[in-house]
Structures are given as structure tokens and as C-alpha cells.
Design an enzyme around this catalytic site. Structure first.
Site, short mmCIF file in Angstrom:
data_model
loop_
_atom_site.label_atom_id
_atom_site.label_comp_id
_atom_site.label_asym_id
_atom_site.label_seq_id
_atom_site.Cartn_x
_atom_site.Cartn_y
_atom_site.Cartn_z
N LYS A 21 -4.71 5.50 14.75
CA LYS A 21 -4.74 4.84 13.44
C LYS A 21 -6.19 4.83 12.93
O LYS A 21 -7.01 5.62 13.37
CB LYS A 21 -4.14 3.44 13.56
CG LYS A 21 -2.66 3.46 13.89
CD LYS A 21 -1.84 4.04 12.75
CE LYS A 21 -0.38 4.12 13.08
NZ LYS A 21 0.38 4.86 12.07
N ARG A 30 2.87 6.02 -3.18
CA ARG A 30 4.01 6.87 -3.56
C ARG A 30 4.31 6.77 -5.04
O ARG A 30 4.67 7.75 -5.69
CB ARG A 30 5.23 6.50 -2.72
CG ARG A 30 5.10 6.96 -1.26
CD ARG A 30 6.04 6.17 -0.38
NE ARG A 30 6.13 6.67 0.98
CZ ARG A 30 5.26 6.41 1.96
NH1 ARG A 30 4.18 5.68 1.71
NH2 ARG A 30 5.44 6.89 3.18
N ASP A 57 1.95 -1.15 11.97
CA ASP A 57 0.65 -1.59 11.43
C ASP A 57 0.31 -3.03 11.82
O ASP A 57 -0.79 -3.50 11.49
CB ASP A 57 0.64 -1.46 9.91
CG ASP A 57 0.66 0.00 9.48
OD1 ASP A 57 0.16 0.86 10.23
OD2 ASP A 57 1.18 0.29 8.38
N SER A 87 7.08 9.18 12.16
CA SER A 87 5.98 9.04 11.20
C SER A 87 6.48 9.20 9.78
O SER A 87 6.95 10.27 9.39
CB SER A 87 4.89 10.08 11.47
OG SER A 87 4.02 10.17 10.36
N LYS A 122 0.83 -1.21 0.00
CA LYS A 122 0.00 0.00 0.00
C LYS A 122 0.87 1.26 0.00
O LYS A 122 0.64 2.18 -0.78
CB LYS A 122 -0.93 -0.04 1.22
CG LYS A 122 -1.89 1.10 1.35
CD LYS A 122 -3.12 0.69 2.14
CE LYS A 122 -2.89 0.45 3.61
NZ LYS A 122 -2.74 1.68 4.41
N GLN A 137 4.58 9.17 7.26
CA GLN A 137 3.63 10.03 6.53
C GLN A 137 4.02 11.48 6.66
O GLN A 137 4.00 12.23 5.68
CB GLN A 137 2.21 9.80 7.05
CG GLN A 137 1.69 8.41 6.73
CD GLN A 137 0.30 8.16 7.28
OE1 GLN A 137 -0.26 8.99 7.98
NE2 GLN A 137 -0.26 7.01 6.94
N ARG A 178 -6.51 1.45 18.06
CA ARG A 178 -6.28 0.01 17.93
C ARG A 178 -6.00 -0.68 19.26
O ARG A 178 -6.20 -1.90 19.37
CB ARG A 178 -5.14 -0.25 16.93
CG ARG A 178 -5.62 0.01 15.51
CD ARG A 178 -4.59 -0.27 14.46
NE ARG A 178 -5.23 -0.24 13.13
CZ ARG A 178 -4.57 -0.10 11.99
NH1 ARG A 178 -3.25 0.02 12.00
NH2 ARG A 178 -5.23 -0.07 10.84
N ARG A 226 -7.64 -3.64 9.58
CA ARG A 226 -6.69 -4.55 10.23
C ARG A 226 -7.28 -5.20 11.48
O ARG A 226 -6.89 -6.30 11.86
CB ARG A 226 -5.39 -3.82 10.55
CG ARG A 226 -4.69 -3.28 9.31
CD ARG A 226 -3.23 -3.00 9.56
NE ARG A 226 -2.68 -2.08 8.58
CZ ARG A 226 -2.36 -2.38 7.33
NH1 ARG A 226 -2.53 -3.61 6.89
NH2 ARG A 226 -1.87 -1.47 6.50
N GLY A 252 -5.18 7.58 5.43
CA GLY A 252 -4.34 8.58 6.07
C GLY A 252 -3.11 8.89 5.23
O GLY A 252 -2.68 10.04 5.10
#
Ligand code: S3P
Length: 435
Positions: free
Chosen positions: A344, A29, A317, A169, A24, A171, A348, A389, A97
């Protein structure tokens, strides 16, 4: 979206070779960099998930032609660094996200305004972690009290900064590097712990000069991206469900070919091995600049561990399914230093604690982790909180539970793992839509 519940039951020992879909993070990207490149890029192994398709749709709305000659393939006709056009409609990132945060950085440097929206889950996720440092670069992005939608004002002159991330992070790092393509001078990002470096590796592959090492990346604005082909490895995070499943079901042996083994992703492999798992890497090789290998996992009795905190960012993750491994293991597992799990696709820690408790597992929630005492897993009903997930992790729990595990709201599994149920059932799971 309509509700879709699953019942997961004990099946047979897991056997066979499982073709895990594309990564993913790499798929997002690849689309973005190919769109900004000059020339045509062919992406193979592209994840046909809702998250990555949403990114493709957003780029198409901004004038990028993206052909899909076959499932798992995209041909992106790059428009160059300054070739995107304003979209009349908001750009819908769906559940993603990664899509929203990376696009925020990319759009901060455009000449036009954009609006980024997301689904109910994404609309609750914190965005200041990207908009604050982007504002320091000169970007103007409005949020709703730190949450989406994001209104990105174009026509700003961006200036490179040196930014020390408060929280590890990928991201945030990637959003700043993408904005840095449009900024004057150098953009440098320093991380408290190294995170996945796909953006850095891929920028280099698309010909942008970038200096990077674990925990640090630096680039200068004003260069160009040149089209290149991208081979997307299979997603380690999707393979994770099968690694745990085969580890806990007696008599199992699975082969998972072509899995991406970037060291910033494979913390779960180390964690499971610490717990006693039998997982081998065969045919290690390089593909598209990434380490790849075939994972062979055989059943082995697991025992609880104190999870080393240093592993946390490399398996961020994979915690939901690690909770299942811990519940199925002998003894106590202690998880610390994982507070990021609370922001997330769902909280979670809370989601797994509630679900495991509903199945009779002794679990104590802590602010940044949990203490799980392994033991028998009972039948029961668990909420996925629409988190892909969480849903797939409880499907794994069903394999060793005393009776059926009903998982409420599994439709979001398609965001990252379309076809999970069919693939899982093909190797020995027994998941069925709840009637
Ligand atoms: C991702 C980074 C991680 C991860 C997410 C994908 C990425 O998020 O949880 O699924 O592709 O950069 P954070 O950057 O918030 O840790």
C-alpha cells in the site's frame, strides 16, 4: 514537501456529529467516467483530497473542462469516449495508486501516448498487476522494472479478454474494465474474492451495458457513456478513525452521518463488532445507487479476536486503525491473510509494528499479518512513512496513550482526508502540530 509532525494527546470524551468527507474511490471514478461521457455531469460530495484533485488535473490536461462551483462539487463537461487529447506534459497522479492504475487502463485505449508519474511513495508501488493483463489485451505500457513512471503507447487495437485476478484488487479489475470500453469484444474479470464494485455500478449508471455480480464483471466494448449526476457518499475509510477512536475512549458517543456502506467496504464494522464495539446504523437509505447510513458509535470495552480471513478484502484500507483497536483491546488479536498491506502507500504491517513497538505495545509481525497483545499504550515517536492512514491511526492511539504520541511526517493526510486535524479536534481529539 516540507515536514509536518503532529503530537496527539489524550483529549476529552469524543462527542458530536462529524461530517466525514466524500469517498475517494467513488470520487476518482466519477471524474473519469464523467470525462468520457457525452454531456455534463454534476458530482456532489466530491473529495477535495490531493489524490482526487490529481485525477481531475490529469483529465483537465487531456482537454476535459472541469468546473468547481463550490467545495465538494465538480461539473464535468464530458468529451465522449474518443474526445481526450494528448497532454504535452506527464500526468502526475501524486500519491494515488487508484488514480494511476485506473488511468493506465483508460489510457491504454487512446489514440495518443501518455506518461503517468507519481510521488516517491507511488513510484515504489507495483504496476505489473495492471500492465501485464493490459498487455494481454494488446496494450503497450512501459514500466521501470514494474514500477512507475508508466509510458502508455496509444494507437493500439485492444481485444477483450477473460482475466482471473491472482489477487483481489478493485484497482486492477477497474483498469481492465476501463480498457474494455475501448476493446473489441467482451472483457470479463473474475476475482478470487469480491472487491468494491463502484466501477461496475457507475458504468451502469452512465448507461454502459455491464453484467456484474460479486466476484465477476463483464462488458463489451464500443458503447457510449451518457452524463449523469453522481452523489458521492462519505468515505467509510475516513469514518474508520472515528469509529475506533470513540470505541476506545471512555464516555464517547459520536454520530457520523451519510457514510457509504457498500458491503465491500464495511469489513471493519464487522471486525469491531466482533471485538465488542457498540456501533449502530441509523437511517439506512440509498443514495446514488449506494447504501448509505448514519453511524452512531459509543465507547465499549474491546477484546482481542482472531480476525476472520474472509473479512480482509472488505477492510483492506482499515488495517492500520484496526491495529490500534487491537492494541487498546483486552487480550490477543491475530491477523492473517493480509499480505497486500505490504504494497500500500507504505508497508503497513511493518509501519504499524514499528510504531506500536515504539509505544511499548507487544506486537509480532508475520509475513501476512500480525499478532497483537492489547495493553497500555505509552508515549513515544512514530514514523508515518508518509502514509496518510498510518498518521491518522497513530493520532487515534494518542487518545489513550500515557503521554504524547509524536507522529513524524503527517503532510500526506491531505491526500485522503483534508481537514482531519480540525475535524478530529472539534469532537475531542487533542492533536497539535509539533513545535
Ligand atoms: C481502491 C482499491 C484498493 C484500496 C485503495 C482504493 C479502489 O486497492 O486499497 O485504497 O478505489 O479501487 P487494491 O485494488 O490494490 O486492493
Amino acid at each position: 514537501m516540507s515536514r509536518l509532525d503532529w503530537d496527539s494527546r489524550r483529549g476529552r470524551p469524543l462527542h458530536g456529529s462529524v461530517r466525514i468527507p466524500g469517498d475517494k474511490s467513488v470520487s476518482h471514478r466519477a471524474l473519469m467516467l464523467a470525462a468520457l461521457a457525452e454531456g455534463r455531469s454534476h458530482i456532489r460530495g466530491f473529495l477535495e483530497g490531493e489524490d482526487t484533485r490529481a485525477t481531475a488535473a490529469a483529465l483537465a490536461q487531456m482537454g476535459v473542462r472541469i468546473d468547481a462551483p463550490a467545495a465538494g462539487e465538480r461539473v464535468v463537461h464530458g468529451v465522449g469516449l474518443h474526445g481526450l487529447r494528448a497532454s504535452a506534459q506527464p500526468l502526475d497522479c501524486g500519491n494515488a495508486g487508484t488514480g494511476m492504475r485506473l488511468l493506465a487502463g483508460l489510457l491504454a485505449g487512446q489514440a495518443f501516448d501518455s506518461t503517468l508519474v507519481g510521488d516517491a511513495s507511488l513510484s515504489k508501488r507495483p504496476m505489473r498487476r495492471v500492465t501485464d493483463p493490459l498487455a494481454r489485451m494488446g496494450a503497450r505500457i512501459d514500466t521501470q522494472d514494474g514500477l512507475p513512471p508508466l509510458r502508455v503507447h496509444g494507437g493500439q487495437r485492444l481485444q477483450g479478454i477473460r482475466y482471473e485476478l491472482p489477487v483481489a484488487s478493485a484497482q486492477v479489475k477497474s483498469a481492465l474494465l476501463l480498457a474494455g470500453l475501448y476493446a473489441a469484444g467482451d472483457t470479463e474479470v473474475v476475482e478470487p474474492h469480491p472487491t468494491r464494485d463502484y466501477t461496475e455500478r457507475m458504468l451502469a449508471a452512465f448507461g454502459w451495458p455491464i453484467a456484474f455480480e460479486p466476484g465477476r464483471a463483464k462488458l463489451e466494448g464500443g458503447h457510449a457513456l451518457h452524463a449523469t449526476d453522481v452523489d458521492v457518499p462519505a468515505d467509510f475509510s475516513s469514518a474508520a478513525f472515528f469509529l475506533v477512536a470513540a470505541s476506545i475512549v471512555p464516555g464517547s458517543a459520536l454520530r457520523l452521518p451519510g457514510i457509504g456502506l457498500n458491503p465491500r467496504r464495511t469489513g471493519l464494522l464487522q471486525a469491531l463488532r466482533l471485538m465488542g464495539a457498540d456501533i449502530a446504523i441509523e437511517n439506512p437509505r440509498e443514495s446514488g445507487g449506494e447504501p448509505v447510513g448514519d453511524l452512531v458509535v459509543r465507547h465499549a470495552p474491546l477484546h482481542g479476536v482472531e480476525l476472520p480471513v474472509a473479512l480482509v478484502p472488505d477492510m483492506i484500507d482499515e488495517f492500520p486503525v484496526l491495529f490500534i483497536a487491537a492494541a487498546a483491546a483486552r487480550g490477543r488479536t491475530v491477523i492473517r491473510g493480509a499480505a497486500e498491506l505490504r504494497v500500500k502507500e507504505s508497508d503497513r504491517i511493518a509501519a504499524m509494528a514499528a510504531g506500536l513497538r515504539a509505544l511499548g505495545v507487544a506486537i509480532e509481525e508475520t509475513p501476512d499479518g500480525a499478532v497483537i497483545d492489547g495493553g497500555p499504550i505509552g508515549a513515544g515517536t512514530v514514523e508515518s512513512l508518509t502514509d496518510h492512514r498510518i498518521a491518522m491511526s497513530f493520532a487515534v492511539a494518542g487518545l489513550v496513550a500515557d503521554g504524547p504520541v509524536r507522529i513524524v511526517d503527517c503532510f500526506h493526510v491531505a491526500t485522503s482526508f483534508p481537514g482531519f486535524m480540525e475535524l478530529a479536534n472539534g469532537c475531542g481529539f487533542a492533536i497539535a502540530p509539533a513545535g
